[in-house]
Structures are given as structure tokens and as C-alpha cells.
Enzyme design. Structure first.
Site, PDB file in Angstrom:
ATOM      1  N   HIS A 100       0.855  -1.182   0.000  1.00 38.05           N
ATOM      2  CA  HIS A 100       0.000   0.000   0.000  1.00 38.05           C
ATOM      3  C   HIS A 100       0.894   1.236   0.000  1.00 38.05           C
ATOM      4  O   HIS A 100       1.833   1.318   0.792  1.00 38.05           O
ATOM      5  CB  HIS A 100      -0.903   0.011   1.237  1.00 38.05           C
ATOM      6  CG  HIS A 100      -1.714   1.254   1.362  1.00 38.05           C
ATOM      7  ND1 HIS A 100      -2.848   1.479   0.608  1.00 38.05           N
ATOM      8  CD2 HIS A 100      -1.558   2.349   2.149  1.00 38.05           C
ATOM      9  CE1 HIS A 100      -3.349   2.652   0.924  1.00 38.05           C
ATOM     10  NE2 HIS A 100      -2.586   3.206   1.858  1.00 38.05           N
ATOM     11  N   SER A 114       0.729   5.531   0.123  1.00 43.94           N
ATOM     12  CA  SER A 114      -0.049   6.751   0.315  1.00 43.94           C
ATOM     13  C   SER A 114       0.884   7.800   0.913  1.00 43.94           C
ATOM     14  O   SER A 114       1.967   7.477   1.376  1.00 43.94           O
ATOM     15  CB  SER A 114      -1.250   6.510   1.232  1.00 43.94           C
ATOM     16  OG  SER A 114      -0.851   6.471   2.587  1.00 43.94           O
ATOM     17  N   ASP A 167      -2.949   0.321  -3.948  1.00 46.69           N
ATOM     18  CA  ASP A 167      -2.664  -1.027  -3.459  1.00 46.69           C
ATOM     19  C   ASP A 167      -2.178  -1.911  -4.602  1.00 46.69           C
ATOM     20  O   ASP A 167      -2.735  -1.852  -5.700  1.00 46.69           O
ATOM     21  CB  ASP A 167      -3.918  -1.649  -2.846  1.00 46.69           C
ATOM     22  CG  ASP A 167      -4.404  -0.858  -1.642  1.00 46.69           C
ATOM     23  OD1 ASP A 167      -3.578  -0.554  -0.766  1.00 46.69           O
ATOM     24  OD2 ASP A 167      -5.605  -0.546  -1.584  1.00 46.69           O
TER      25      ASP A 167
END
Length: 175
Positions: free
Chosen positions: A150, A152, A164
Site C-alpha cells: 500500500h 499513500s 494497493d
């Protein structure tokens, strides 16, 4: 708080970033897919020299992973990604060695627009992953794993949709 900070400082000192390139321990290749994006990466690894016992047959160790790769989707230009990640690995001490790993690292991506529908707020991204695999072969030379990753920006700037990936990774250990 001071006690936790001291433990963290001791861990960082134990697992210091390798400087000499000649100490390279492994090379890797990854392929993955997620959020309508394909991804490929190549990487260089430096194993931590310290391993902590976790029972009679298991240990906790890790490595630094320096990676570079590209993200792509149909109809969009290619994005580039460079990352540096400390990876913790819980593995069996004997070969072949099944293992589980977890990591949180840093990535720099080349574009803010990921696709027609997805824009991120910063080029800087945190990249975390969990994975499972096995180290096998003569002297444990090969390593095959599956990872969920993941990325971010951790809420540094909006938008922060997150990305993802499911990845397959092959590593060759030089030692």
C-alpha cells in the site's frame, strides 16, 4: 516516552544503512498489479548483520531494500518510482526457510496524476507491505514471495487516495 525513544535509537543504530556498494547482498525483481495499474521494479538489498532469536527455530532479521521501477496502465504515460525500505523478516533459521515480512519505507513517484481517475497530493509516498515467501536453493540463494503493498502520502496533503498492489517477487542472494 524516553525509554521507547532509546529503544528505537538502539534499533536504528543496530540496523544502520549500508554505505559501501561492494557489500551488496542481493538483487530482486518484482511484478504486480493493483488499482488498474501494472508495476515492475528491480531492487538491491543489504542484509542486516544482526538477527534476533524468536524461539528455538525462528529468528527476526531484515534488510534494506533500494528499488526503482515503473507503473503503467493502458492509455496513460508511465510513472516512475524510487524507494528505500527497511524490511523486518520473521524466518525459520534452517533452509529452506519460510518467512513472513513487514515494512514501512519511503517512495518518490514521478507524477501526481496516476490515471484519469486518480491523483495524489504529493510525489512523496510512504510504502508499506506485508509478505510471505520461502528462501530455497543451494546456500539459500533464491527467495520467492508474494506481497501486498500500500502506498499513500499518510495524509500530508490531499488528495490521498492510496494505491494497493499485489506483487510477486524473486530475489537472488549473492552470498
Amino acid at each position: 516516552m524516553i525509554r521507547k525513544t532509546a529503544r528505537l535509537a538502539a534499533l536504528i543504530a543496530t540496523v544502520s544503512l549500508p554505505v559501501p556498494v561492494h557489500a551488496l547482498d542481493g538483487i530482486s525483481a518484482e511484478l504486480g498489479y493493483g488499482d488498474e495499474l501494472g508495476i515492475w521494479r528491480v531492487g538491491l538489498q543489504w542484509e542486516w548483520k544482526t538477527k534476533w532469536p524468536a524461539g528455538s527455530r525462528w529468528q527476526v532479521g531484515g534488510y534494506w531494500d533500494l528499488s526503482a521501477g515503473a507503473w503503467y496502465n493502458e492509455g496513460a504515460r508511465t510513472l516512475y518510482d524510487v524507494g528505500l525500505t527497511p524490511v523486518f523478516r520473521f524466518e525459520r533459521a534452517a533452509r529452506p526457510s519460510p518467512y513472513f515480512e513487514a515494512a514501512i519505507g519511503f517512495h518518490q513517484i514521478s507524477e501526481l496524476r496516476i490515471s484519469a481517475d486518480k491523483v495524489v497530493g504529493t510525489n512523496f509516498q510512504f510504502g508499506d507491505h506485508i509478505g510471505a515467501g520461502i528462501r530455497f536453493g543451494d546456500r539459500g540463494s533464491y527467495d520467492l514471495s508474494v506481497r501486498l503493498q500500500h502506498l499513500s502520502n499518510g495524509g500530508i496533503r490531499k488528495p490521498n487516495p492510496g494505491i494497493d498492489f499485489l506483487q510477486l517477487r524473486l530475489q537472488y542472494h549473492l552470498e
